[in-house]
Design a protein around this motif. Structure first.
Motif, PDB file in Angstrom:
ATOM      1  N   ARG A  41       0.836  -1.197   0.000  1.00  0.00           N
ATOM      2  CA  ARG A  41       0.000   0.000   0.000  1.00  0.00           C
ATOM      3  C   ARG A  41       0.868   1.243   0.000  1.00  0.00           C
ATOM      4  O   ARG A  41       1.988   1.243   0.513  1.00  0.00           O
ATOM      5  N   ARG A  45       3.825   3.536   5.240  1.00  0.00           N
ATOM      6  CA  ARG A  45       4.159   4.387   6.385  1.00  0.00           C
ATOM      7  C   ARG A  45       5.291   3.835   7.247  1.00  0.00           C
ATOM      8  O   ARG A  45       5.635   4.425   8.269  1.00  0.00           O
ATOM      9  N   PHE A  72       5.648  11.763  -1.209  1.00  0.00           N
ATOM     10  CA  PHE A  72       4.778  10.641  -1.592  1.00  0.00           C
ATOM     11  C   PHE A  72       5.401   9.896  -2.778  1.00  0.00           C
ATOM     12  O   PHE A  72       5.398   8.665  -2.829  1.00  0.00           O
ATOM     13  N   ARG A  76       7.245   5.947  -3.217  1.00  0.00           N
ATOM     14  CA  ARG A  76       7.054   4.891  -4.228  1.00  0.00           C
ATOM     15  C   ARG A  76       8.405   4.469  -4.800  1.00  0.00           C
ATOM     16  O   ARG A  76       8.716   3.281  -4.893  1.00  0.00           O
ATOM     17  N   ARG A  97      -3.627   2.012  -3.662  1.00  0.00           N
ATOM     18  CA  ARG A  97      -3.209   3.374  -4.058  1.00  0.00           C
ATOM     19  C   ARG A  97      -1.812   3.360  -4.683  1.00  0.00           C
ATOM     20  O   ARG A  97      -0.922   2.621  -4.259  1.00  0.00           O
ATOM     21  N   GLY A 102      -1.558   9.946  -5.880  1.00  0.00           N
ATOM     22  CA  GLY A 102      -0.586  11.035  -5.706  1.00  0.00           C
ATOM     23  C   GLY A 102      -0.996  12.256  -6.516  1.00  0.00           C
ATOM     24  O   GLY A 102      -1.058  13.375  -6.007  1.00  0.00           O
ATOM     25  N   PHE A 105      -4.772  13.697  -5.530  1.00  0.00           N
ATOM     26  CA  PHE A 105      -4.875  14.434  -4.262  1.00  0.00           C
ATOM     27  C   PHE A 105      -4.135  15.764  -4.327  1.00  0.00           C
ATOM     28  O   PHE A 105      -4.646  16.779  -3.887  1.00  0.00           O
ATOM     29  N   TYR A 151      -7.357  15.584   4.333  1.00  0.00           N
ATOM     30  CA  TYR A 151      -8.034  15.230   3.074  1.00  0.00           C
ATOM     31  C   TYR A 151      -9.384  14.559   3.284  1.00  0.00           C
ATOM     32  O   TYR A 151     -10.100  14.317   2.329  1.00  0.00           O
TER      33      TYR A 151
HETATM   34  P1  2DT Z   1      -4.756   5.841   3.373  1.00  0.00           P
HETATM   35  O1  2DT Z   1      -3.478   5.406   4.028  1.00  0.00           O
HETATM   36  O2  2DT Z   1      -5.962   5.743   4.262  1.00  0.00           O
HETATM   37  O3  2DT Z   1      -4.975   5.209   2.023  1.00  0.00           O
HETATM   38  O4  2DT Z   1      -4.641   7.423   3.155  1.00  0.00           O
HETATM   39  N1  2DT Z   1      -2.254  10.269  -0.794  1.00  0.00           N
HETATM   40  C1  2DT Z   1      -1.865   9.001  -1.070  1.00  0.00           C
HETATM   41  C2  2DT Z   1      -1.635  11.366  -1.376  1.00  0.00           C
HETATM   42  O5  2DT Z   1      -1.982  12.510  -1.106  1.00  0.00           O
HETATM   43  N2  2DT Z   1      -0.618  11.138  -2.262  1.00  0.00           N
HETATM   44  C3  2DT Z   1      -0.202   9.872  -2.578  1.00  0.00           C
HETATM   45  O6  2DT Z   1       0.738   9.724  -3.382  1.00  0.00           O
HETATM   46  C4  2DT Z   1      -0.856   8.754  -1.968  1.00  0.00           C
HETATM   47  C5  2DT Z   1      -0.417   7.366  -2.286  1.00  0.00           C
HETATM   48  C6  2DT Z   1      -4.595   9.784  -0.064  1.00  0.00           C
HETATM   49  C7  2DT Z   1      -3.575   8.026   2.592  1.00  0.00           C
HETATM   50  C8  2DT Z   1      -3.939   9.453   2.204  1.00  0.00           C
HETATM   51  O7  2DT Z   1      -2.846   9.989   1.451  1.00  0.00           O
HETATM   52  C9  2DT Z   1      -3.307  10.497   0.201  1.00  0.00           C
HETATM   53  C10 2DT Z   1      -5.160   9.529   1.308  1.00  0.00           C
END
Ligand code: 2DT
Length: 212
Positions: A41, A45, A72, A76, A97, A102, A105, A151
């Motif tokens: 995912r 984190r 972000f 990756r 995701r 990325g 958002f 968000y």
């Molecule tokens: P979750 O862990 O609940 O999926 O929420 N996001 C995610 C970004 O802004 N940029 C990114 O590249 C990615 C992968 C979406 C993660 C939050 O982070 C946002 C929701």
């Protein structure tokens, strides 16, 4: 003969669409059918970069919008060697995701365009299949309150949905829209069918490069 590569399968969608549940169900179904598969995912984190992102999402720290976008993306890229290794070993990766979140958002924030947001992710391993779990804001609301992370508001999620719609117009990516308002089992069956197809096609094709 070298073993056939696994497929890179991504699930995207707005909050509450059921991505995480469906990723787990898909991996379980693939494993039960004798196909090696693992879940991943983003953001991941657990890494040093991922911990910075997590603190930002939990509002424990503030980061400038461009800077966090690049983090972000870096999160990756730091996992690309591992992803390639697994795919080469014949393991299918089911990813909750990816670069599409990325771009969607960040570009939903004022002052950002899709083009700038896509740049850092150009050349990432290209998914063989990206399923977008489609859910109307009304149906999402029926699934309960949003959480407290950054968000997680109705207005922002609507803007994100519109950005995803732009990204889905790109024919260079194998997008499939999945109706996520159906029950969990029907959504799962739909996802599994698309995934098995993608796994069959991917094993005879080299891994592509995203947006290149
Ligand atoms: P979750 O862990 O609940 O999926 O929420 N996001 C995610 C970004 O802004 N940029 C990114 O590249 C990615 C992968 C979406 C993660 C939050 O982070 C946002 C929701």
């Amino acid at each position: 003969m070298a073993c056939k590569r696994g497929a890179l399968i991504v699930l995207e969608g707005v909050d509450k669409a059921g991505k995480t549940t469906q990723c787990k169900r898909l991996v379980d179904a693939l494993l039960a059918g004798g196909r090696p598969a693992e879940i991943m995912r983003f953001p991941d984190r657990t890494t040093t970069i991922g911990k910075m992102i997590s603190a930002y999402l939990e509002r424990k720290s503030d980061l400038e919008d461009h800077a966090v976008h690049l983090l972000f993306s870096a999160n990756r890229w730091e996992l690309v060697p591992l992803m390639k290794e697994k795919l080469e070993q014949g393991i299918t990766l089911v990813v909750d995701r990816y670069a599409f979140s990325g771009v969607a958002f960040t570009s939903a924030k004022p002052g950002f365009c899709l083009d700038w947001c896509m740049k850092p992710d150009v050349g990432l391993p290209k998914p063989d299949l990206v399923m977008f779990l489609q859910l109307s804001p009304a149906d999402a609301a029926l699934r309960g309150q949003f959480g407290d992370e950054r968000y997680e508001t109705k207005v922002f999620q609507k803007a994100v949905q519109q950005k995803f719609e732009h990204l889905m117009m790109d024919r260079s990516v194998n997008w499939q829209v999945i109706d996520a308002s159906q029950n969990i089992e029907d959504v799962h069956n739909n996802i599994t069918t698309h995934s098995l197809n993608a796994i069959n096609v991917a094993q005879n094709r080299p891994l592509g490069e995203l947006w290149k």
